[in-house]
Write a protein that holds these residues in place. Structure first.
Motif, PDB file in Angstrom:
ATOM      1  N   ASP A  57       0.830  -1.206   0.000  1.00 28.68           N
ATOM      2  CA  ASP A  57       0.000   0.000   0.000  1.00 28.68           C
ATOM      3  C   ASP A  57       0.862   1.251   0.000  1.00 28.68           C
ATOM      4  O   ASP A  57       0.573   2.231  -0.695  1.00 28.68           O
ATOM      5  N   HIS A  58       1.941   1.228   0.737  1.00 27.64           N
ATOM      6  CA  HIS A  58       2.835   2.376   0.785  1.00 27.64           C
ATOM      7  C   HIS A  58       3.437   2.653  -0.589  1.00 27.64           C
ATOM      8  O   HIS A  58       3.502   3.807  -1.042  1.00 27.64           O
ATOM      9  N   ALA A  59       3.861   1.593  -1.264  1.00 26.59           N
ATOM     10  CA  ALA A  59       4.448   1.761  -2.589  1.00 26.59           C
ATOM     11  C   ALA A  59       3.431   2.307  -3.578  1.00 26.59           C
ATOM     12  O   ALA A  59       3.733   3.192  -4.393  1.00 26.59           O
ATOM     13  N   SER A  60       2.193   1.796  -3.518  1.00 25.06           N
ATOM     14  CA  SER A  60       1.173   2.287  -4.445  1.00 25.06           C
ATOM     15  C   SER A  60       0.839   3.754  -4.171  1.00 25.06           C
ATOM     16  O   SER A  60       0.606   4.533  -5.093  1.00 25.06           O
ATOM     17  N   GLN A  61       0.860   4.150  -2.894  1.00 27.08           N
ATOM     18  CA  GLN A  61       0.615   5.554  -2.572  1.00 27.08           C
ATOM     19  C   GLN A  61       1.725   6.447  -3.118  1.00 27.08           C
ATOM     20  O   GLN A  61       1.468   7.540  -3.641  1.00 27.08           O
ATOM     21  N   ILE A  62       2.957   5.965  -3.040  1.00 29.03           N
ATOM     22  CA  ILE A  62       4.076   6.744  -3.577  1.00 29.03           C
ATOM     23  C   ILE A  62       3.944   6.896  -5.088  1.00 29.03           C
ATOM     24  O   ILE A  62       4.152   7.982  -5.646  1.00 29.03           O
ATOM     25  N   VAL A  63       3.569   5.821  -5.770  1.00 32.61           N
ATOM     26  CA  VAL A  63       3.394   5.884  -7.226  1.00 32.61           C
ATOM     27  C   VAL A  63       2.278   6.858  -7.582  1.00 32.61           C
ATOM     28  O   VAL A  63       2.399   7.684  -8.508  1.00 32.61           O
ATOM     29  N   GLU A  64       1.175   6.807  -6.833  1.00 34.33           N
ATOM     30  CA  GLU A  64       0.053   7.712  -7.099  1.00 34.33           C
ATOM     31  C   GLU A  64       0.454   9.167  -6.875  1.00 34.33           C
ATOM     32  O   GLU A  64       0.116  10.057  -7.676  1.00 34.33           O
ATOM     33  N   THR A 108       2.569  10.346  -9.728  1.00 36.01           N
ATOM     34  CA  THR A 108       1.737  10.638 -10.900  1.00 36.01           C
ATOM     35  C   THR A 108       1.061  11.998 -10.756  1.00 36.01           C
ATOM     36  O   THR A 108       1.047  12.803 -11.705  1.00 36.01           O
ATOM     37  N   GLN A 109       0.513  12.260  -9.579  1.00 39.08           N
ATOM     38  CA  GLN A 109      -0.124  13.567  -9.348  1.00 39.08           C
ATOM     39  C   GLN A 109       0.882  14.699  -9.469  1.00 39.08           C
ATOM     40  O   GLN A 109       0.588  15.767 -10.016  1.00 39.08           O
ATOM     41  N   LYS A 110       2.102  14.465  -8.979  1.00 39.48           N
ATOM     42  CA  LYS A 110       3.142  15.496  -9.062  1.00 39.48           C
ATOM     43  C   LYS A 110       3.453  15.827 -10.514  1.00 39.48           C
ATOM     44  O   LYS A 110       3.552  17.007 -10.887  1.00 39.48           O
ATOM     45  N   PHE A 111       3.586  14.784 -11.371  1.00 36.33           N
ATOM     46  CA  PHE A 111       3.880  15.032 -12.785  1.00 36.33           C
ATOM     47  C   PHE A 111       2.717  15.735 -13.475  1.00 36.33           C
ATOM     48  O   PHE A 111       2.911  16.606 -14.329  1.00 36.33           O
ATOM     49  N   ARG A 112       1.482  15.379 -13.100  1.00 37.26           N
ATOM     50  CA  ARG A 112       0.324  16.057 -13.693  1.00 37.26           C
ATOM     51  C   ARG A 112       0.306  17.541 -13.333  1.00 37.26           C
ATOM     52  O   ARG A 112       0.039  18.407 -14.177  1.00 37.26           O
ATOM     53  N   VAL A 113       0.580  17.805 -12.062  1.00 35.48           N
ATOM     54  CA  VAL A 113       0.595  19.210 -11.621  1.00 35.48           C
ATOM     55  C   VAL A 113       1.708  19.976 -12.334  1.00 35.48           C
ATOM     56  O   VAL A 113       1.523  21.124 -12.754  1.00 35.48           O
TER      57      VAL A 113
END
Length: 198
Positions: free
Chosen positions: A77-84, A87-92
């Motif tokens: 879960d921690h790894a998936s949160q980091i990936v998410e 992704t949000q950082k790159f979108r922003v």
């Protein structure tokens, strides 16, 4: 001579010569101090025991919370949160870049429009000379007003745009006449009046 006295009397006089009252008072004070110190010590011990119990309860609560948190934590879960979050950082970051490009484009457009507005302000409300001449050639009202103005007659419109007041200037006589044009009188009447005045 000393041995001639009664030993009991001698002991009694000897005891009478001892002053033990200050010693008794001092011992009483020492006992009171010891009692006070004992009470203070007992109070501090009780306070320390109470604080220790409270700390023990807090420790048990925190230990329980820690164990629950550790048992609920999953590395996946921690790894998936980091990936998410990545992704949000790159979108922003992409959105910020797009907005910056759009801001530069709008700034250039604003500069162009500002320059155009400056040109129009320099030309005035009637436009530049070529446009004004073209409009005057196409508009018969403007031509009539120019003819009147060349004769010293200014025709002024009212708030509705109807030309109903004339200001006649006679430079030779130094006269100025203001005439309200009434539609009940004929154009011939006003033409004669204007000619007589100028």
């Amino acid at each position: 001579m000393l041995l001639e006295e009664d030993p009991a009397t001698l002991i009694h006089h000897t005891i009478g010569n001892f002053n033990i009252h200050p010693d008794k008072t001092a011992i009483g004070r020492i006992n009171e101090s010891l009692s006070t110190l004992q009470q203070a010590r007992d109070l501090r011990v009780r306070e320390a025991e109470s604080a220790l119990k409270k700390l023990s309860r807090n420790f048990q609560t925190l230990a329980t919370q820690h164990s629950e948190t550790v048992s609920a934590h999953h590395s996946t879960d921690h790894a998936s949160q980091i990936v998410e979050l990545d992704t949000q950082k790159f979108r922003v970051a992409k959105a910020a870049s797009d907005l910056e490009i759009e801001g530069e484009r709008l700034e250039q457009e604003l500069e162009g429009l500002t320059g155009r507005l400056h040109e129009l302000n320099l030309q005035g409300a009637e436009g530049d000379g070529a446009m004004r001449s073209k409009r005057e050639l196409e508009d018969p009202t403007i031509l009539k007003l120019k003819v009147y103005r060349s004769l010293g007659i200014d025709i002024d419109p009212d708030s509705s745009g109807t030309y109903n007041k004339a200001t006649i200037r006679n430079t030779q006589k130094g006269d100025v006449h203001v005439v309200n044009i009434d539609p009940r009188f004929s154009r011939f009447f006003y033409a004669n009046y204007f000619w007589q005045t100028i």
